[in-house]
Design a protein around this motif. Structure first.
Motif, PDB file in Angstrom:
ATOM      1  N   ALA A  57      -1.747  -3.629  10.012  1.00 60.12           N
ATOM      2  CA  ALA A  57      -2.230  -2.518  10.832  1.00 60.12           C
ATOM      3  C   ALA A  57      -3.603  -2.110  10.337  1.00 60.12           C
ATOM      4  O   ALA A  57      -3.920  -2.224   9.145  1.00 60.12           O
ATOM      5  CB  ALA A  57      -1.267  -1.322  10.764  1.00 60.12           C
ATOM      6  N   VAL A  58      -4.436  -1.657  11.266  1.00 60.73           N
ATOM      7  CA  VAL A  58      -5.743  -1.094  10.941  1.00 60.73           C
ATOM      8  C   VAL A  58      -5.626   0.420  11.027  1.00 60.73           C
ATOM      9  O   VAL A  58      -5.158   0.964  12.029  1.00 60.73           O
ATOM     10  CB  VAL A  58      -6.838  -1.604  11.889  1.00 60.73           C
ATOM     11  N   LEU A  59      -6.024   1.100   9.957  1.00 61.75           N
ATOM     12  CA  LEU A  59      -5.872   2.544   9.851  1.00 61.75           C
ATOM     13  C   LEU A  59      -7.243   3.199   9.818  1.00 61.75           C
ATOM     14  O   LEU A  59      -8.121   2.800   9.047  1.00 61.75           O
ATOM     15  CB  LEU A  59      -5.087   2.877   8.585  1.00 61.75           C
ATOM     16  N   HIS A  60      -7.430   4.200  10.675  1.00 60.43           N
ATOM     17  CA  HIS A  60      -8.675   4.969  10.716  1.00 60.43           C
ATOM     18  C   HIS A  60      -8.383   6.333  10.080  1.00 60.43           C
ATOM     19  O   HIS A  60      -7.650   7.147  10.653  1.00 60.43           O
ATOM     20  CB  HIS A  60      -9.156   5.156  12.150  1.00 60.43           C
ATOM     21  N   VAL A  61      -8.947   6.563   8.906  1.00 58.11           N
ATOM     22  CA  VAL A  61      -8.638   7.784   8.161  1.00 58.11           C
ATOM     23  C   VAL A  61      -9.853   8.695   8.105  1.00 58.11           C
ATOM     24  O   VAL A  61     -10.995   8.238   8.075  1.00 58.11           O
ATOM     25  CB  VAL A  61      -8.155   7.465   6.730  1.00 58.11           C
ATOM     26  N   LYS A  62      -9.582   9.987   8.092  1.00 57.26           N
ATOM     27  CA  LYS A  62     -10.629  11.002   7.979  1.00 57.26           C
ATOM     28  C   LYS A  62     -10.103  12.117   7.084  1.00 57.26           C
ATOM     29  O   LYS A  62      -9.125  12.792   7.420  1.00 57.26           O
ATOM     30  CB  LYS A  62     -10.983  11.559   9.360  1.00 57.26           C
ATOM     31  N   ALA A  63     -10.733  12.282   5.925  1.00 58.73           N
ATOM     32  CA  ALA A  63     -10.351  13.376   5.036  1.00 58.73           C
ATOM     33  C   ALA A  63     -10.852  14.696   5.606  1.00 58.73           C
ATOM     34  O   ALA A  63     -11.739  14.735   6.462  1.00 58.73           O
ATOM     35  CB  ALA A  63     -10.911  13.139   3.638  1.00 58.73           C
ATOM     36  N   GLY A  64     -10.291  15.791   5.128  1.00 60.33           N
ATOM     37  CA  GLY A  64     -10.650  17.100   5.642  1.00 60.33           C
ATOM     38  C   GLY A  64     -12.044  17.534   5.203  1.00 60.33           C
ATOM     39  O   GLY A  64     -12.511  17.184   4.110  1.00 60.33           O
ATOM     40  N   ASN A  65     -12.695  18.297   6.054  1.00 60.84           N
ATOM     41  CA  ASN A  65     -13.997  18.854   5.711  1.00 60.84           C
ATOM     42  C   ASN A  65     -13.824  20.071   4.811  1.00 60.84           C
ATOM     43  O   ASN A  65     -12.836  20.815   4.924  1.00 60.84           O
ATOM     44  CB  ASN A  65     -14.766  19.262   6.964  1.00 60.84           C
ATOM     45  N   GLY A  66     -14.796  20.295   3.952  1.00 59.27           N
ATOM     46  CA  GLY A  66     -14.778  21.494   3.130  1.00 59.27           C
ATOM     47  C   GLY A  66     -15.148  22.719   3.946  1.00 59.27           C
ATOM     48  O   GLY A  66     -15.955  22.646   4.882  1.00 59.27           O
ATOM     49  N   GLY A  67     -14.551  23.847   3.639  1.00 61.21           N
ATOM     50  CA  GLY A  67     -14.864  25.084   4.347  1.00 61.21           C
ATOM     51  C   GLY A  67     -16.230  25.623   3.943  1.00 61.21           C
ATOM     52  O   GLY A  67     -16.706  25.416   2.822  1.00 61.21           O
ATOM     53  N   HIS A  68     -16.891  26.307   4.853  1.00 61.50           N
ATOM     54  CA  HIS A  68     -18.198  26.881   4.560  1.00 61.50           C
ATOM     55  C   HIS A  68     -18.051  28.085   3.633  1.00 61.50           C
ATOM     56  O   HIS A  68     -17.065  28.834   3.686  1.00 61.50           O
ATOM     57  CB  HIS A  68     -18.895  27.324   5.845  1.00 61.50           C
ATOM     58  N   GLY A  69     -19.059  28.282   2.794  1.00 58.66           N
ATOM     59  CA  GLY A  69     -19.098  29.479   1.983  1.00 58.66           C
ATOM     60  C   GLY A  69     -19.432  30.692   2.843  1.00 58.66           C
ATOM     61  O   GLY A  69     -19.941  30.581   3.960  1.00 58.66           O
ATOM     62  N   VAL A 112      -4.254  -2.928   0.478  1.00 62.14           N
ATOM     63  CA  VAL A 112      -5.216  -2.121   1.219  1.00 62.14           C
ATOM     64  C   VAL A 112      -6.593  -2.745   1.043  1.00 62.14           C
ATOM     65  O   VAL A 112      -7.069  -2.921  -0.080  1.00 62.14           O
ATOM     66  CB  VAL A 112      -5.233  -0.665   0.721  1.00 62.14           C
ATOM     67  N   THR A 113      -7.237  -3.095   2.143  1.00 57.76           N
ATOM     68  CA  THR A 113      -8.561  -3.707   2.083  1.00 57.76           C
ATOM     69  C   THR A 113      -9.489  -3.009   3.067  1.00 57.76           C
ATOM     70  O   THR A 113      -9.054  -2.483   4.093  1.00 57.76           O
ATOM     71  CB  THR A 113      -8.517  -5.209   2.433  1.00 57.76           C
ATOM     72  N   ARG A 114     -10.771  -3.013   2.731  1.00 54.71           N
ATOM     73  CA  ARG A 114     -11.778  -2.546   3.676  1.00 54.71           C
ATOM     74  C   ARG A 114     -11.955  -3.593   4.770  1.00 54.71           C
ATOM     75  O   ARG A 114     -11.497  -4.726   4.643  1.00 54.71           O
ATOM     76  CB  ARG A 114     -13.102  -2.277   2.973  1.00 54.71           C
ATOM     77  N   MET A 115     -12.652  -3.215   5.828  1.00 55.73           N
ATOM     78  CA  MET A 115     -12.817  -4.131   6.943  1.00 55.73           C
ATOM     79  C   MET A 115     -13.699  -5.326   6.576  1.00 55.73           C
ATOM     80  O   MET A 115     -13.671  -6.354   7.253  1.00 55.73           O
ATOM     81  CB  MET A 115     -13.411  -3.395   8.148  1.00 55.73           C
ATOM     82  N   ASN A 116     -14.487  -5.200   5.496  1.00 52.36           N
ATOM     83  CA  ASN A 116     -15.312  -6.319   5.047  1.00 52.36           C
ATOM     84  C   ASN A 116     -14.565  -7.255   4.099  1.00 52.36           C
ATOM     85  O   ASN A 116     -15.152  -8.195   3.553  1.00 52.36           O
ATOM     86  CB  ASN A 116     -16.590  -5.801   4.381  1.00 52.36           C
ATOM     87  N   GLY A 117     -13.278  -6.981   3.865  1.00 52.91           N
ATOM     88  CA  GLY A 117     -12.467  -7.844   3.020  1.00 52.91           C
ATOM     89  C   GLY A 117     -12.324  -7.376   1.586  1.00 52.91           C
ATOM     90  O   GLY A 117     -11.558  -7.972   0.817  1.00 52.91           O
ATOM     91  N   GLU A 118     -13.011  -6.324   1.186  1.00 53.77           N
ATOM     92  CA  GLU A 118     -12.904  -5.818  -0.183  1.00 53.77           C
ATOM     93  C   GLU A 118     -11.522  -5.204  -0.417  1.00 53.77           C
ATOM     94  O   GLU A 118     -11.092  -4.330   0.332  1.00 53.77           O
ATOM     95  CB  GLU A 118     -13.985  -4.766  -0.443  1.00 53.77           C
ATOM     96  N   VAL A 119     -10.841  -5.679  -1.443  1.00 52.18           N
ATOM     97  CA  VAL A 119      -9.502  -5.175  -1.761  1.00 52.18           C
ATOM     98  C   VAL A 119      -9.627  -3.871  -2.533  1.00 52.18           C
ATOM     99  O   VAL A 119     -10.238  -3.818  -3.599  1.00 52.18           O
ATOM    100  CB  VAL A 119      -8.704  -6.208  -2.575  1.00 52.18           C
ATOM    101  N   LEU A 120      -9.040  -2.816  -1.981  1.00 54.75           N
ATOM    102  CA  LEU A 120      -9.065  -1.509  -2.648  1.00 54.75           C
ATOM    103  C   LEU A 120      -7.888  -1.336  -3.597  1.00 54.75           C
ATOM    104  O   LEU A 120      -8.035  -0.777  -4.677  1.00 54.75           O
ATOM    105  CB  LEU A 120      -9.050  -0.389  -1.597  1.00 54.75           C
TER     106      LEU A 120
END
Length: 454
Positions: A8-20, A97-105
């Motif tokens: 499976a290809v997974l598209h992940v997005k971590a949360g943004n930090g809140g503004h001060g 888990v690998t990046r789309m360029n083949g790099e193994v994470l």
């Protein structure tokens, strides 16, 4: 709809930090309450965690986009924003888990193993944290940073001790059903297993996992049939069991030629994937000897295979003949492999801080009195700045000057009115450099904007 997916290809997005928060304390009879804006909360991380109860990546194929929670903004009264909740995604044991360029994470093995796949953005500082002797009441705060976002490929490789290797309809599914409590699909017509089946076998004091995987055919290592889907699942097996059909009616096929074809595909796949399968111990099971003609054929080819160094056993999944002896033979091989395997040490986290004196940025001349400033620190400062606030822009200019960018631009040959961009070409912020001002740069906002800020 299939219930087993091993890629499976997974598209992940971590949360943004809140503004001060930029706030001033207000209370009756206290007109000079001072700044009290809190910091923004940290964005949530995206974390992968191994769950041995999970056996498929189907959920990620159906819903490939996954986002962690954003941090909340800071508030007045020194109230910091809440941290965004981490998004924990469970994956099967043995997920690569690998990046789309083949790099193994990471190669995730073992229940509870965790990988922080995407880190949440840092929360912005409130004006209370920005206060200093020089700037006692800042009228601005820093913006929160965006969380990491990228695509990764998940690939599941079955965790098993013994892998069954054989042609379609060789009787692998019947064999695993007879040796364990697994109940794979079995039929009296030619077909091949489409998904791996795992079964637990007990042979005396040894307990091991046996895998029935899709049937192998010539050309599988080149992607023919279900070859690649099959072969990845035997990479982790310590022992291979060749299941040869002694009762096949297909012309041109016999146990010896089948074994040669299977070994050729294993060798070709090993070279292609960089996995050495030649050192895995093999046992040959001549199946379906309950059929008289098959028994005669098995008796004839057994000496030939033993001369090649194989341990050969005649079995029948239908009548269960020879299965006890086979289970103990496999158990001996598995136990020996476990004894000879190196002791696994706990994973150590290695911190590699940057060396003192590392240049935090570089100035690259672009020609025509234009320059680009590259570096994580100045780019991050730009992202944190609210360009609609003049005081915030001035604070950015001071930070850049303290970092040494002003001097670096002068050494690079920048003259009055030079165009300087900080960040990547897509989201660079461009400003006109004024070397006549003391530690001041006049940003012009994001690329394409004509507004003169600061």
């Amino acid at each position: 709809m299939p219930d087993f997916v091993d890629e499976a290809v997974l598209h992940v997005k971590a949360g943004n930090g809140g503004h001060g928060c930029a706030s001033v304390h207000r209370e009756k009879f206290k007109p000079l309450g001072g700044p009290d804006g809190g910091n923004g909360g940290q964005g949530g991380d995206v974390v992968l965690e191994v769950d041995t109860q999970s056996a498929t990546l189907l959920d990620y194929q159906r819903r490939p986009h996954r986002d962690a929670q954003n941090g909340t903004p800071g508030q007045g009264g020194h109230r910091a924003g809440a941290k965004g909740q981490d998004l924990v995604l469970t994956v099967p044991d043995g997920t690569v888990v690998t990046r789309m360029n083949g790099e193994v994470l990471a190669d995730l093995v073992g229940h509870g193993t965790r990988l922080v796949l995407a880190q949440g953005g840092s929360g912005g500082l409130g004006n209370a944290a920005l206060a200093s002797k020089k700037r006692k009441a800042p009228g601005f705060a820093l913006k929160g940073e965006e969380g990491e976002a990228f695509d990764v490929r998940l690939e599941m490789k079955t965790i098993a001790d013994v892998g069954l290797v054989g042609f379609p309809s060789a009787g692998k599914s019947s064999l695993i059903a007879a040796m364990s409590a697994a109940r794979p699909k079995i039929a009296d017509y030619p077909f091949t297993t489409l998904v791996p089946n795992l079964g637990v076998v007990e042979a005396g004091s040894t307990q091991y996992v046996i895998a029935d995987v899709p049937g192998l055919i010539p050309g599988a290592s080149a992607g023919k049939g279900l070859g690649l889907e099959f072969l990845r699942h035997i990479e982790r097996c310590s022992t291979l069991l060749h299941v040869l059909d002694c009762a096949t009616y297909e012309p041109g096929r016999d146990p010896v030629s089948d074994l040669d074809a299977l070994e050729a595909e294993l060798s070709a796949y090993g070279e292609q994937a960089g996995v050495d399968l030649s050192d895995r111990p093999r046992i040959v099971a001549l199946n379906k000897v309950d059929v008289p003609e098959a028994r005669d054929l098995a008796d004839m080819v057994t000496p030939m295979l033993e001369e090649r160094g194989y341990r050969v056993m005649e079995v029948s999944a239908a009548s269960r003949e020879g299965l006890r002896e086979l289970s103990f033979a496999l158990g001996e091989q598995v136990a020996q492999a476990r004894r000879s395997a190196p002791v696994e040490e706990p994973t150590r986290i290695v911190l590699r801080p940057k060396m003192i004196g590392d240049v935090p940025f570089e100035v690259v001349p672009l020609g025509n009195n234009s320059f680009q400033v590259r570096g994580d620190k100045p780019a991050r400062w730009v992202r944190q700045t609210d360009f609609s606030n003049d005081e915030a822009v001035g604070y950015l200019a001071e930070r850049l000057n303290r970092l040494g960018i002003e001097d670096a631009l002068a050494k690079a040959g920048a003259v009055q009115g030079a165009e300087v961009q900080i960040g990547t070409d897509e989201d660079a912020v461009v400003f006109d450099w004024d070397n006549s001002l003391d530690a001041e740069a006049v940003p012009s906002g994001p690329r394409g904007s004509d507004a003169r800020l600061g």
